[in-house]
Write a protein that holds these residues in place. Structure first.
Motif, short mmCIF file in Angstrom:
data_model
loop_
_atom_site.label_atom_id
_atom_site.label_comp_id
_atom_site.label_asym_id
_atom_site.label_seq_id
_atom_site.Cartn_x
_atom_site.Cartn_y
_atom_site.Cartn_z
N VAL A 37 1.04 -1.74 -0.11
CA VAL A 37 -0.14 0.02 0.02
C VAL A 37 0.91 1.43 0.01
O VAL A 37 1.51 1.36 0.99
CB VAL A 37 -1.04 -0.06 1.26
N ASN A 44 0.99 0.54 -5.82
CA ASN A 44 -0.01 -0.07 -4.96
C ASN A 44 -0.21 -1.21 -5.56
O ASN A 44 -0.42 -1.49 -7.15
CB ASN A 44 -1.36 0.60 -5.06
N PHE A 67 -8.64 -1.89 -1.44
CA PHE A 67 -7.72 -0.58 -2.36
C PHE A 67 -8.93 0.10 -2.79
O PHE A 67 -8.82 2.35 -3.22
CB PHE A 67 -7.46 -1.44 -3.57
N ARG A 72 -7.11 4.38 -4.71
CA ARG A 72 -6.46 3.63 -4.96
C ARG A 72 -6.44 2.70 -6.14
O ARG A 72 -7.04 1.48 -5.56
CB ARG A 72 -5.29 2.66 -4.58
N PHE A 74 -5.18 -0.23 -8.42
CA PHE A 74 -3.75 -1.26 -8.30
C PHE A 74 -2.93 -1.66 -9.05
O PHE A 74 -4.25 -2.19 -10.05
CB PHE A 74 -3.79 -1.94 -6.45
#
Length: 257
Positions: A37, A44, A67, A72, A74
């Protein structure tokens, strides 16, 4: 090389035993995955998983939700020997997009052909300051045709945090940057990772990339790393094979929606 043994060692050192790649990043582990992370501009993703046909879809959905809660995007880094065998198909069904497949190639540093010099008129320059990092980012943009914002931020952070864990180098033809690459050295592991090797159009096929590989491998050997590894594109694989690298498996980044 005992390919099966080296691949198992790679999985233990570099995937199950992954370390954060920069400031603000952390590694999290549970029974099914190891993930990094990072910041919004950092990397990520999932670096290792232990799944089967009965658990894969549930764990994929859990990671997507995890996520998403962090805001985020990823990457799920899928290796050719990962299980279940249809994991790539399951990731695509969950909305992931695969990027081009690469080959994980590894060599014992002591066995490599390292007496390689840059072509005439080209010199290698260590990257140690923000001005040189900007040049690396520009070479990356020109070589790969992609945005280099994340690379620039990552390299600046790595050089600021611990210069002993990253080696970055520029190839200059006169004063013109024509190629760049870096190497990440993870303490406590036996693998030095070669990353980001790219040469601008017009300078490809002249031995610049080969010289950058040899330069970094020499540094890795001098610091006691037994193996050197690289995720090789189709273009770089023949060059690496001539230097002494051997393929272990494939790796494909699957990027979340």
């Amino acid at each position: 090389m005992d390919h099966a043994a080296v691949l198992a060692l790679y999985d233990r050192d570099m995937r199950q035993g992954a370390r954060p790649d920069g400031t603000g990043a952390r590694i999290e582990r549970d029974a099914s995955v190891v993930r990094q992370v990072g910041s919004a501009h950092g990397w990520n993703g999932i670096v290792w998983s232990d799944l089967d046909e009965t658990t894969a879809d549930t764990v994929i959905a859990e990671q997507v939700g995890y996520f998403a809660d962090l805001g985020r995007q990823f990457e799920w880094k899928l290796y050719g020997h990962d299980l279940p065998v249809d994991l790539g198909k399951r990731l695509r069904a969950a909305g992931f997009t695969p990027e081009p497949e690469e080959t994980l190639m590894v060599a014992e540093a002591a066995d490599l052909t390292l007496d390689v010099e840059p072509p005439e008129g080209v010199r290698l320059l260590p990257v140690t300051d923000p001005t040189a990092v900007d040049l690396v980012a520009d070479v990356h943009r020109r070589a790969f045709g992609t945005d280099s914002t994340r690379l620039r931020a990552q390299l600046l952070a790595q050089l600021s945090d611990d210069r002993d864990q990253v080696v970055a180098v520029l190839a200059l033809a006169g004063d013109e940057p024509v190629s760049a690459a870096r190497m990440e050295l993870v303490p406590g592991t036996r693998f030095a990772g070669l990353w980001g090797g790219g040469t601008v159009p017009g300078w490809r096929g002249r031995g610049v990339y080969r010289a950058l590989v040899a330069h970094r491998a020499k540094v890795a050997a001098s610091r006691g790393y037994r193996y050197v590894q690289v995720d090789a594109s189709r273009q770089s694989r023949p060059i690496l094979a001539r230097l002494g690298f051997e393929p272990l498996t494939t790796t494909t980044p699957y990027v979340s929606a």
